[in-house]
Design an enzyme around this catalytic site. Structure first.
Site, PDB file in Angstrom:
ATOM      1  N   ASN A  62     -12.781 -23.506  -6.958  1.00  0.00           N
ATOM      2  CA  ASN A  62     -11.665 -24.329  -7.395  1.00  0.00           C
ATOM      3  C   ASN A  62     -11.053 -25.105  -6.231  1.00  0.00           C
ATOM      4  O   ASN A  62     -11.265 -26.300  -6.077  1.00  0.00           O
ATOM      5  CB  ASN A  62     -10.624 -23.439  -8.087  1.00  0.00           C
ATOM      6  CG  ASN A  62      -9.515 -24.241  -8.749  1.00  0.00           C
ATOM      7  OD1 ASN A  62      -9.387 -25.444  -8.520  1.00  0.00           O
ATOM      8  ND2 ASN A  62      -8.713 -23.602  -9.555  1.00  0.00           N
ATOM      9  N   ASP A  63     -10.337 -24.406  -5.371  1.00  0.00           N
ATOM     10  CA  ASP A  63      -9.621 -25.102  -4.294  1.00  0.00           C
ATOM     11  C   ASP A  63     -10.549 -25.867  -3.352  1.00  0.00           C
ATOM     12  O   ASP A  63     -10.176 -26.912  -2.825  1.00  0.00           O
ATOM     13  CB  ASP A  63      -8.784 -24.102  -3.481  1.00  0.00           C
ATOM     14  CG  ASP A  63      -7.704 -23.453  -4.341  1.00  0.00           C
ATOM     15  OD1 ASP A  63      -7.211 -24.129  -5.257  1.00  0.00           O
ATOM     16  OD2 ASP A  63      -7.368 -22.290  -4.085  1.00  0.00           O
ATOM     17  N   VAL A  64     -11.763 -25.351  -3.147  1.00  0.00           N
ATOM     18  CA  VAL A  64     -12.662 -25.981  -2.179  1.00  0.00           C
ATOM     19  C   VAL A  64     -13.283 -27.269  -2.708  1.00  0.00           C
ATOM     20  O   VAL A  64     -13.986 -27.961  -1.992  1.00  0.00           O
ATOM     21  CB  VAL A  64     -13.778 -25.015  -1.707  1.00  0.00           C
ATOM     22  CG1 VAL A  64     -13.185 -23.827  -0.982  1.00  0.00           C
ATOM     23  CG2 VAL A  64     -14.654 -24.580  -2.853  1.00  0.00           C
ATOM     24  N   ALA A 117      -4.818 -21.215  -3.939  1.00  0.00           N
ATOM     25  CA  ALA A 117      -3.756 -22.050  -3.386  1.00  0.00           C
ATOM     26  C   ALA A 117      -2.653 -22.239  -4.419  1.00  0.00           C
ATOM     27  O   ALA A 117      -1.573 -22.717  -4.099  1.00  0.00           O
ATOM     28  CB  ALA A 117      -4.318 -23.390  -2.942  1.00  0.00           C
TER      29      ALA A 117
END
Lengths: 479, 97
Positions: A401-403, A442
């Protein structure tokens, strides 16, 4: 004979052990030599233990043998049974035990030398000021490592919320707590003059230190746990080094300092990979502000079935798989590889894009995919693969997700602004396998899910991949 | 002659420099194994723990020492084994390719 043993054999063997530790750590920094490095370090440890037993001479070994057997069994079984996916929290737990051990050694010495003989004098006058002070530091750092690591373990295990827990006025509370611990520690070393008081103050110092460790880690978000564990690892080295000062044991001082310093460098390298500073990770309560500020409402999200996704994959000439933590939790690495094999048999070019901090620890994805026998050269690092997304037909994101959040590049106000990410959105079609629209570590929204070229496939990573495998097989058979 | 404390400080400072210098560049793949291996090395406190339970008596210091030995041994044995398991996977794939 005994004197020769004490003054020559033991120090020389300790020196040998220290040198092997250095060579071991050095070996661990290169893929080719890593396994040998680890073996050398283990050998160094064995030499250190045998030498210490030699040095002790004829003592009562009952407690020692019991401790070694119990600890060896627990550690061995835990290490051999843990799933590869749970590696990060296992390392956190082991680290906590190491720190706790240092604190216990220092406490044991205080009891042995001061409390139990019943001397009416301060620890400083009995043990020497330096030993008394380093005993306090050893208890403090060791206990902080223990409780901090346990919190990191609970956060990674999901037994405790991964989002930051911010207590009001935490910087003031932490400051006062630290000052209180320092005062209690100095009183322990130089002030307490009655055995009962020494014992009591020692417990107070240990208790306060445990609270410091808890308060240090709870405000840090789950995404930053790898950095925290690395930092705590550095601290456990420092605790061991302090214990070395108490005992006047140079091997402990050396090995502890080695781990302390190399752990700090590794922590720094990991922070750089996330475009953060250590201070920022430890003190900012990262993730919280973003979660409040950014809207988490999604619009224009299109959900597809594995069947539709398989049709896209079937027509793609090049596919890049982006693994994330979702792959790890679902144990889907083998299924991912099965799908990749299937596609390759059809002539599709398949590679894996590895973000340096994908998963819950750097290198987490490499370890998992290696377990599934994915060839090393298929794992491509972020900087190499980013330019390739433009010419890629389909990207398959498995539980990351965040990456892959475009906000890191496109929204300067985002909490993750500036963090290097995989530029998946440049590909023709982006397929995201995810359990729900819930945010990543995050704690922020990912607008990638709303893009026109994004297909969401909701479900457990392994089940969806299995669905894709059977659909692709059917399509292949039909063709 | 230097006092024991001063020798200790010399050793500590020099060993720290070795620790700082030894890790210059490291591939991301090895971050976790290195952390895990270094973590096992910090279990060296076991050496101190062994010396903390050397009589058969049931005293507070021996009990603290016993737990120190157990904790440190878990750290050492578990740490090296887990690191080896992780690294064995890299070895496996290298052997095949």
């Amino acid at each position: 004979m005994t004197q020769f043993l004490d003054s020559v054999v033991v120090p020389v063997l300790y020196l040998l052990s220290a040198v092997l530790f250095i060579l071991g750590i050095k070996g661990l920094t290169r893929v080719r030599t890593a396994q040998r490095g680890n073996a050398l370090a283990a050998l160094a440890m064995l030499i250190a233990i045998v030498t210490t037993l030699l040095d002790l001479g004829l003592v009562d070994f009952r407690w020692i043998i019991a401790g070694l057997i119990i600890g060896g069994l627990i550690g061995g079984i835990a290490a051999l049974r843990v799933e590869m996916t749970a590696m990060p929290e296992m390392v956190a737990l082991f680290n906590g035990f190491g720190g706790g051990a240092s604190a216990l050694v220092a406490s044991s010495i205080i009891w042995l030398e001061v409390v139990e003989p019943g001397h009416v004098a301060t620890p400083a006058s009995i043990m020497g000021g330096d030993s008394a002070l380093t005993a306090f530091l050893s208890i403090f750092i060791g206990a902080v490592t223990l409780s901090g690591s346990l919190i990191a373990f609970l956060k990674l295990k999901g037994m405790m919320t991964g989002s930051p827990i911010l207590i009001p006025g935490r910087h003031v509370v932490n400051g006062l707590l630290l000052a209180g611990t320092a005062a209690a520690g100095l009183y322990l070393a130089f002030g307490a003059g009655v055995p009962e008081t020494v014992g009591m103050v020692c417990l107070v110092v240990a208790g306060l230190s445990l609270v410091v460790g808890v308060l240090m880690v709870i405000p840090i978000g789950g995404a930053d746990m790898p950095v925290v564990i690395s930092f705590l690892n550095s601290l456990s080295g420092l605790a061991a080094s302090m214990t070395g000062f108490v005992l006047g044991n140079n091997l402990l001082i050396i090995s502890g300092a080695l781990v302390g310093a190399s752990g700090l460098i590794l922590t720094q390298i990991m922070c750089v990979a996330m475009n953060r500073t250590l201070g920022n990770v430890l003190f900012s309560g990262f993730g919280q502000e973003g979660a409040d500020a950014g809207s988490r409402e999604y619009a224009n999200v299109r959900s597809y079935s594995p069947e539709e996704a398989a049709m896209v994959l079937e027509g793609a000439e090049s596919v890049i798989i982006v693994p994330g933590y979702g792959l790890a939790v679902a144990q889907a690495q083998h299924t991912a590889r099965e799908l990749a094999d299937l596609l390759e048999k059809r002539g599709t070019k398949v590679s894996y894009a590895i973000h340096p901090v994908a998963g819950r620890m750097p290198g987490h994805m490499n370890v998992l995919l290696a377990e599934a026998d994915v060839p090393y050269e298929k794992l491509v690092e972020m900087d190499t693969i980013n330019p390739e997304f433009k010419t890629t037909d389909a990207v398959l994101i498995v539980g990351a997700n965040d990456v892959v959040n475009p906000a890191a590049e496109k929204d300067p106000a985002s909490p993750i602004a500036g963090m290097p990410v995989l530029e998946v959105w440049n590909a023709q079609t982006v397929m995201v396998i995810k359990r729900s629209l819930s945010p990543g570590f995050a704690g922020i929204k990912n607008e990638l899910f709303e893009y026109d070229n994004t297909m969401m496939i909701f479900g457990d990573a392994k089940k969806v991949l299995q669905g894709l495998v059977s659909e692709v097989k059917e399509l292949t058979a039909a063709a | 002659m230097m006092g024991a404390l001063l020798v200790g400080i010399y050793v500590f400072v020099l060993a720290s420099f070795v620790g700082f210098e030894i890790i210059t560049k490291i591939p991301p793949t090895l971050h976790t194994p290195l952390m895990s291996g270094a973590n096992a090395i910090s279990g060296i406190t076991l050496v101190g723990a062994l010396a903390a339970a050397t009589t058969g008596n049931v005293t507070a210091s021996n009990i603290l020492g016993l737990f120190a030995i157990i904790f440190a041994t878990i750290n050492v044995v578990g740490g090296f084994l887990v690191t080896n398991r992780m690294l064995a996977m890299f070895g496996k794939k290298k052997a095949k390719s």
